[in-house]
Design an enzyme around this catalytic site. Structure first.
Site, short mmCIF file in Angstrom:
data_model
loop_
_atom_site.label_atom_id
_atom_site.label_comp_id
_atom_site.label_asym_id
_atom_site.label_seq_id
_atom_site.Cartn_x
_atom_site.Cartn_y
_atom_site.Cartn_z
N GLU A 1 1.82 -5.78 10.45
CA GLU A 1 1.36 -4.41 10.62
C GLU A 1 2.29 -3.76 11.65
O GLU A 1 2.35 -4.20 12.79
CB GLU A 1 -0.09 -4.38 11.10
CG GLU A 1 -1.08 -5.06 10.16
CD GLU A 1 -1.48 -4.18 8.99
OE1 GLU A 1 -1.08 -3.00 8.98
OE2 GLU A 1 -2.19 -4.67 8.10
N HIS B 1 3.16 -3.90 6.35
CA HIS B 1 2.09 -2.91 6.23
C HIS B 1 2.15 -1.93 7.40
O HIS B 1 3.05 -1.99 8.24
CB HIS B 1 0.73 -3.61 6.21
CG HIS B 1 0.42 -4.29 4.93
ND1 HIS B 1 -0.52 -3.82 4.03
CD2 HIS B 1 0.92 -5.42 4.37
CE1 HIS B 1 -0.58 -4.62 2.98
NE2 HIS B 1 0.29 -5.61 3.17
N GLU C 1 1.61 3.34 3.11
CA GLU C 1 2.15 2.68 4.29
C GLU C 1 3.66 2.58 4.12
O GLU C 1 4.18 1.62 3.56
CB GLU C 1 1.48 1.32 4.48
CG GLU C 1 -0.03 1.49 4.75
CD GLU C 1 -0.80 0.18 4.77
OE1 GLU C 1 -0.16 -0.89 4.79
OE2 GLU C 1 -2.05 0.23 4.76
N HIS D 1 0.87 -1.17 0.00
CA HIS D 1 0.00 0.00 0.00
C HIS D 1 0.91 1.22 0.00
O HIS D 1 1.72 1.40 0.91
CB HIS D 1 -0.93 0.00 1.22
CG HIS D 1 -1.97 -1.07 1.16
ND1 HIS D 1 -2.42 -1.75 2.28
CD2 HIS D 1 -2.66 -1.58 0.12
CE1 HIS D 1 -3.34 -2.64 1.91
NE2 HIS D 1 -3.50 -2.55 0.61
#
Length: 458
Positions: free
Chosen positions: A308, A216, A89, A86
């Site tokens: 994440e 991410h 990110e 992404h």
């Protein structure tokens, strides 16, 4: 005077090539220069290559670390990191650049842990899967109101919702029977995916990856497959039903390795959310279709988790050093996890390599296959396992294996060619005593019976 100026400029250029990676955000041109700078610093153990181009034509560059860059060494596992899927990110992108510099520098400093890691492992680092989206997000900068600006690629597509959906097929196969690994792609898959996704899928086809992590931002948790929920019932706020893989315990362990080596992920309370041990089953968090980590598991030999890593999707530059220090040990420990379970060669009677042999572990409904060189890798937790190797035209071989907590157990298979079994022709007695009447082959007999049924009773 001109000679002195020439020497000065040469030294200045040399300094720019060997200067350490700074804690700042790197735009596309800076990223490319940084990758080639690391290659210039460590030419004997690195290689920069491109797996394709983005929608806007930017290269998807990979930096490889190996004691023999560009060459697959049998029994040496391949592992990959993917950052910046992404575009907004950004932390994963910067961590990959810092990791690249760290591996190079520590190898040159003869850090035995890093030297052994690079000698025993082939590491592939893709800092940015979505360079077009990153440029949009970087133009806005951190701490701006456009939370999702730059997330998608230049065609406005979320790349983590763009891989072929293989979960639907595996859930059907688990219920009714069917293949449990290497599910085929739809015939029209190339027209359904974006250039960046297509490049990554071809990359997966080019290397027999064993382990992977996808970096991410927006939360702090280690997420493991499956991402897509088998049941669509809701079990709480933003929560759907947990959907484990056949390797659920192994995936939990991989996620915990990262979480507990991380500076604070293991605490669980981060970004206003709570995850016990800092890990979660993807579908238990929220159901996601056509994601990359499920695709890795269902289409290749690769076990991938999603990391994440920050509450801020595009953190300010002053936070980058803290984030690097919080992730450095976890990034190294995760790479080391590729050296567990079993590995070996699958050979025929003449010691020729057998590619695409299927390695099955009793009690785990997910198989892996041997690569082009005949070597295979099967990540497993410590324990005692019954393992089989099969290949078309060969007799299967089954062994009992003890897997320890440290190095992988070496298990080689030597398969023998199958001997075709010729069934004897069966004859039935004639109605006349002492005389045997010749009967038709089985297929012909069935055909005659079917015709009789179609004609009905005489």
């Amino acid at each position: 005077m001109s000679d002195l100026l020439s020497v000065f400029l040469h030294l200045l250029l040399l300094f720019k090539l060997v200067a350490p990676v700074t804690f700042r955000h790197h735009r596309y041109d800076d990223l490319v220069r940084t990758l080639y700078k690391v290659q210039n610093e460590c030419p004997g153990i690195t290689r920069v290559y491109s797996i394709g181009r983005s929608v806007e034509g930017r290269h998807l560059y990979v930096l490889e670390f190996s004691d023999h860059p560009g060459i697959h060494e049998p029994l040496e596992p391949e592992v990959k990191y993917v950052g910046n899927m992404h575009g907004n990110e950004a932390l994963g992108r910067e961590l990959m650049l810092q990791l690249s510099e760290f591996l190079c520098e520590e190898f040159r400093n003869r850090n035995q842990r890093i030297v052994q890691l690079i000698q025993d492992t082939r590491i592939h680092i893709l800092p940015s899967m979505n360079p077009d989206g990153y440029e949009v997000a970087a133009a806005q900068g951190p701490n701006k109101p456009g939370y999702l600006v730059g997330r998608n690629n230049a065609n406005g597509v979320d790349l983590n919702r763009n891989f072929p959906d293989l979960n639907t097929y595996i859930y059907y196969n688990e219920k009714y029977g069917g293949p449990n690994h290497h599910l085929p792609l739809p015939d029209n898959w190339k027209s359904q995916v974006e250039p960046e996704t297509r490049a990554v899928i071809r990359w997966m086809h080019s290397f027999n990856f064993v382990l992977s992590a996808n970096l991410h931002g927006g939360a702090v948790v280690a997420n493991y497959p499956y991402d897509k929920s088998f049941e669509h019932r809701v079990r709480g706020v933003r929560r759907t039903a947990s959907t484990p893989t056949p390797d659920d315990k192994l995936f939990q362990k991989l996620a915990k390795v990262y979480s507990y080596a991380h500076g604070w992920m293991f605490q669980g309370w981060n970004c206003g959310d709570y995850f016990p041990d800092g890990i979660t089953n993807g579908a238990s968090w929220y159901s996601l279709s056509k994601g990359m980590q499920d695709f890795n598991y269902l289409h290749t030999n690769c076990f991938e988790i999603t990391l994440e890593l920050s509450c801020d999707k595009f953190p300010p530059e002053e936070e980058l050093q803290r984030e690097w220090l919080g992730n450095r040990e976890a990034l190294i420990q995760f790479l080391e996890q590729v050296h567990q379970g079993i590995k070996g060669m699958v050979l025929d009677e003449n010691y020729n390599n057998l590619a695409n042999a299927v390695i099955s572990v009793s009690g785990i409904n997910h198989d892996v296959t041997s690569g082009d060189h005949g070597d295979y890798f099967r990540l497993l937790l410590p324990g005692i396992y019954t393992v089989s190797a099969t290949a078309p035209g060969y007799d299967p071989e089954t062994v009992t294996v003890t897997v320890g907590p440290a190095e992988p157990t070496l298990v080689n298979f030597h398969l023998k060619r199958s001997i075709p079994q010729v069934s004897p022709v069966r004859r039935a007695p004639s109605r006349r005593h002492g005389v045997r009447a010749k009967v038709q082959p089985q297929a012909r007999k069935k055909e005659m019976e079917m015709r009789q049924l179609q004609r009905g009773p005489a």
